[in-house]
Design a protein around this motif. Structure first.
Motif, PDB file in Angstrom:
ATOM      1  N   TYR A  74      33.741 -29.829 -35.356  1.00 52.60           N
ATOM      2  CA  TYR A  74      33.055 -28.567 -34.398  1.00 52.60           C
ATOM      3  C   TYR A  74      34.037 -27.576 -34.292  1.00 52.60           C
ATOM      4  N   GLY A  75      35.036 -27.586 -34.540  1.00 48.53           N
ATOM      5  CA  GLY A  75      36.579 -26.832 -34.666  1.00 48.53           C
ATOM      6  C   GLY A  75      36.322 -26.251 -35.810  1.00 48.53           C
ATOM      7  N   LEU A  76      36.207 -26.665 -37.185  1.00 47.91           N
ATOM      8  CA  LEU A  76      35.650 -25.894 -38.223  1.00 47.91           C
ATOM      9  C   LEU A  76      34.762 -25.239 -37.793  1.00 47.91           C
ATOM     10  N   PRO A  77      35.131 -23.790 -38.944  1.00 43.88           N
ATOM     11  CA  PRO A  77      33.511 -23.051 -39.571  1.00 43.88           C
ATOM     12  C   PRO A  77      32.687 -23.022 -40.069  1.00 43.88           C
ATOM     13  N   TYR A  78      31.644 -23.229 -39.520  1.00 46.19           N
ATOM     14  CA  TYR A  78      30.493 -24.314 -39.732  1.00 46.19           C
ATOM     15  C   TYR A  78      30.308 -23.309 -41.080  1.00 46.19           C
ATOM     16  N   VAL A  79      29.928 -22.033 -41.910  1.00 43.28           N
ATOM     17  CA  VAL A  79      30.040 -21.642 -42.696  1.00 43.28           C
ATOM     18  C   VAL A  79      30.899 -21.094 -43.871  1.00 43.28           C
ATOM     19  N   LEU A  80      31.739 -21.257 -43.588  1.00 40.01           N
ATOM     20  CA  LEU A  80      33.178 -21.569 -44.487  1.00 40.01           C
ATOM     21  C   LEU A  80      33.059 -22.875 -44.892  1.00 40.01           C
ATOM     22  N   LEU A  81      32.704 -23.842 -44.045  1.00 38.51           N
ATOM     23  CA  LEU A  81      33.348 -25.137 -44.298  1.00 38.51           C
ATOM     24  C   LEU A  81      31.586 -25.433 -45.387  1.00 38.51           C
ATOM     25  N   VAL A  82      30.215 -25.229 -45.504  1.00 38.19           N
ATOM     26  CA  VAL A  82      29.526 -24.914 -45.919  1.00 38.19           C
ATOM     27  C   VAL A  82      30.066 -24.380 -47.555  1.00 38.19           C
ATOM     28  N   VAL A  83      30.435 -23.490 -47.358  1.00 37.88           N
ATOM     29  CA  VAL A  83      30.629 -22.974 -48.645  1.00 37.88           C
ATOM     30  C   VAL A  83      32.057 -23.225 -49.783  1.00 37.88           C
ATOM     31  N   LEU A  84      32.873 -24.036 -48.618  1.00 39.64           N
ATOM     32  CA  LEU A  84      33.750 -25.001 -49.405  1.00 39.64           C
ATOM     33  C   LEU A  84      33.351 -26.203 -49.936  1.00 39.64           C
ATOM     34  N   LEU A  85      32.508 -26.365 -49.151  1.00 39.23           N
ATOM     35  CA  LEU A  85      31.998 -27.596 -49.535  1.00 39.23           C
ATOM     36  C   LEU A  85      31.291 -27.564 -50.844  1.00 39.23           C
ATOM     37  N   ALA A  86      30.196 -26.396 -51.184  1.00 38.60           N
ATOM     38  CA  ALA A  86      29.426 -26.103 -52.014  1.00 38.60           C
ATOM     39  C   ALA A  86      30.645 -25.753 -53.535  1.00 38.60           C
ATOM     40  N   VAL A  87      30.936 -24.930 -52.725  1.00 42.53           N
ATOM     41  CA  VAL A  87      32.365 -24.535 -54.296  1.00 42.53           C
ATOM     42  C   VAL A  87      33.253 -25.290 -55.076  1.00 42.53           C
ATOM     43  N   ALA A  88      33.785 -26.647 -54.351  1.00 43.34           N
ATOM     44  CA  ALA A  88      34.389 -27.943 -54.024  1.00 43.34           C
ATOM     45  C   ALA A  88      34.020 -28.813 -55.090  1.00 43.34           C
ATOM     46  N   VAL A  89      32.127 -28.817 -54.738  1.00 48.13           N
ATOM     47  CA  VAL A  89      31.116 -29.930 -55.501  1.00 48.13           C
ATOM     48  C   VAL A  89      30.758 -28.849 -56.684  1.00 48.13           C
ATOM     49  N   ASP A  90      30.589 -28.093 -57.109  1.00 47.65           N
ATOM     50  CA  ASP A  90      30.323 -26.609 -58.560  1.00 47.65           C
ATOM     51  C   ASP A  90      31.793 -27.541 -59.039  1.00 47.65           C
ATOM     52  N   ALA A  91      33.106 -26.873 -58.645  1.00 49.07           N
ATOM     53  CA  ALA A  91      34.662 -26.977 -59.495  1.00 49.07           C
ATOM     54  C   ALA A  91      34.701 -28.363 -59.737  1.00 49.07           C
ATOM     55  N   SER A  92      34.121 -29.565 -59.524  1.00 50.92           N
ATOM     56  CA  SER A  92      34.176 -30.842 -59.695  1.00 50.92           C
ATOM     57  C   SER A  92      33.089 -31.476 -60.643  1.00 50.92           C
ATOM     58  N   VAL A  93      32.163 -30.486 -60.314  1.00 49.94           N
ATOM     59  CA  VAL A  93      31.287 -31.100 -62.136  1.00 49.94           C
ATOM     60  C   VAL A  93      31.279 -30.189 -62.857  1.00 49.94           C
ATOM     61  N   ASP A  94      32.206 -29.001 -62.865  1.00 44.99           N
ATOM     62  CA  ASP A  94      32.101 -28.593 -64.234  1.00 44.99           C
ATOM     63  C   ASP A  94      33.667 -28.508 -64.558  1.00 44.99           C
ATOM     64  N   ASN A  95      34.417 -30.069 -64.273  1.00 40.32           N
ATOM     65  CA  ASN A  95      35.650 -30.469 -64.701  1.00 40.32           C
ATOM     66  C   ASN A  95      35.491 -31.498 -65.375  1.00 40.32           C
ATOM     67  N   TRP A  96      34.293 -32.694 -64.435  1.00 40.17           N
ATOM     68  CA  TRP A  96      33.212 -33.498 -65.696  1.00 40.17           C
ATOM     69  C   TRP A  96      32.710 -33.310 -66.724  1.00 40.17           C
ATOM     70  N   GLN A  97      31.906 -32.091 -66.332  1.00 39.62           N
ATOM     71  CA  GLN A  97      31.258 -31.304 -67.679  1.00 39.62           C
ATOM     72  C   GLN A  97      32.175 -31.568 -69.187  1.00 39.62           C
ATOM     73  N   VAL A  98      34.037 -30.864 -68.372  1.00 38.18           N
ATOM     74  CA  VAL A  98      34.784 -30.130 -69.675  1.00 38.18           C
ATOM     75  C   VAL A  98      35.183 -31.650 -70.318  1.00 38.18           C
ATOM     76  N   ARG A  99      34.908 -33.059 -69.044  1.00 38.42           N
ATOM     77  CA  ARG A  99      35.754 -34.068 -69.770  1.00 38.42           C
ATOM     78  C   ARG A  99      34.890 -34.798 -70.703  1.00 38.42           C
ATOM     79  N   ARG A 100      33.440 -34.505 -69.887  1.00 38.19           N
ATOM     80  CA  ARG A 100      32.709 -35.341 -70.775  1.00 38.19           C
ATOM     81  C   ARG A 100      32.304 -34.849 -72.276  1.00 38.19           C
ATOM     82  N   ALA A 101      32.606 -33.424 -72.431  1.00 37.52           N
ATOM     83  CA  ALA A 101      32.735 -32.790 -73.677  1.00 37.52           C
ATOM     84  C   ALA A 101      33.343 -33.268 -74.316  1.00 37.52           C
ATOM     85  N   GLU A 102      34.845 -33.334 -74.026  1.00 36.65           N
ATOM     86  CA  GLU A 102      35.993 -33.342 -74.785  1.00 36.65           C
ATOM     87  C   GLU A 102      35.854 -34.923 -75.222  1.00 36.65           C
TER      88      GLU A 102
END
Length: 337
Positions: A74-102
């Motif tokens: 509850y003490g964490l910023p709600y909207v900021l937490l959602v944005v961080l989760l979305a950005v982190a998942v997008d970065a993880s998917v991009d890195n996984w896609q790069v490794r898979r392409a290589e």
């Protein structure tokens, strides 16, 4: 000119810069936003109900630890937490896609080399043969990159996890309070006294009494999830074009406001729908709450009548139930001298 103008189709909300019907895109974007909002609300309700029910029913030190975890979140910023989760998942998917392409590129190169070794020396230097082997390897192994449809599904699942994974905190507290109140009721003591299993107690006794709060919170969570999805899509983190959403439609309409020529309907149309839908969801609570109470009360009365009319097969069990429901009172008897 008049014939061309008469044959031109008429659009209720106009068209965008590419000539697409704004009304059709708003309706399609509404389906995407409502679908994500309902799915995220279901995820938050399931997580909050299970978490709060376990904490309230077990109690003690486990309850204290689980509620402190909720307080920290509850003490964490709600909207900021959602944005961080979305950005982190997008970065993880991009890195996984790069490794898979290589990895796919290395596999294609190895397949081409194996194919060249099976040929003669003159055929190995032929560019046509090498191009044919590379096309065959690309067809069998692929490029390792996600298609546009797969990327859209990854973005939608990311939104569901990000929104539903952080919106269950209030639900867990509400359910925990209700479970603590119900746990001290006589029918719960009677169920525990006759040896009813814990899953049966939760399904037959706790869950029907939690229908009202769960329904109210689920109805209020859907508009909140829709607003969060639209906010993320407006920032370019959530649903992205060409899939329509009220958030990215509003983002596209914002760029059309300029001093030279203002296409204001591209911004007003999704914003009006986005403002009306949460208000309609809040009004629905007034209808949903009485209906949920009317449905839950007859079910509970029927269960009580069934238990009261059931024949007593064991005197000890019956005595235990009666001792939990109606405590026995010893009346002093006067003794004559």
């Amino acid at each position: 000119d008049e014939e061309i103008r008469a044959a031109r189709p008429w659009y209720f909300l106009g068209t965008d810069a590419l000539g697409r019907d704004v009304l059709t895109r708003c309706l399609a974007g509404g389906g995407v936003s409502l679908g994500i909002g309902v799915a995220a609300a279901l995820i938050s309700v399931v997580l909050g109900t299970l978490y709060g029910a376990v904490a309230g029913y077990v109690g003690g030190r486990i309850d204290a630890i689980m509620m402190r975890i909720v307080d920290v979140l509850y003490g964490l910023p709600y909207v900021l937490l959602v944005v961080l989760l979305a950005v982190a998942v997008d970065a993880s998917v991009d890195n996984w896609q790069v490794r898979r392409a290589e990895r796919a590129q290395r596999d294609r190169a190895a397949m081409v080399e194996r194919g060249l070794q099976e040929l003669s020396t003159s055929a190995r230097n032929d560019p046509v043969v090498r191009a044919a082997l590379e096309a065959k390897a690309r067809q069998q192994i692929g490029t390792g990159e996600l298609t546009s449809a797969q990327q859209q599904w990854v973005q939608i699942v990311t939104l569901l996890v990000a929104i539903g994974g952080v919106s269950w905190l209030t639900m867990s507290r509400v359910v925990r309070g209700q479970v603590l109140s119900l746990k001290a009721q006589p029918f719960m003591e009677a169920a525990r006294a006759i040896g009813t299993p814990t899953p049966t107690i939760f399904v037959r006794h706790l869950l029907p009494n939690l229908v009202g709060p769960i329904t109210v919170y689920a109805t209020l969570t859907v508009p909140q999830a829709i607003l969060q999805e639209s906010f993320l899509s407006f920032l370019g983190i959530g649903v992205r074009p060409p899939m329509p959403s009220w958030g990215n439609l509003a983002a596209d309409g914002l760029s059309e406001l300029n001093p030279f020529r203002s296409n204001w309907w591209l911004l007003v149309s999704p914003c009006v729908l986005l403002a009306v839908t949460p208000e309609a969801g809040c009004k629905a609570v007034i209808v949903v709450v009485p209906v949920a109470n009317v449905v839950a009360i007859p079910r509970r009365l029927a269960a009580l009548l069934t238990e009261a009319m059931a024949p007593a097969e064991d005197n000890q069990v019956t005595a235990a139930v009666r001792s939990c429901v109606v405590p026995s009172v010893k009346v002093p008897v006067a003794v004559k001298a």
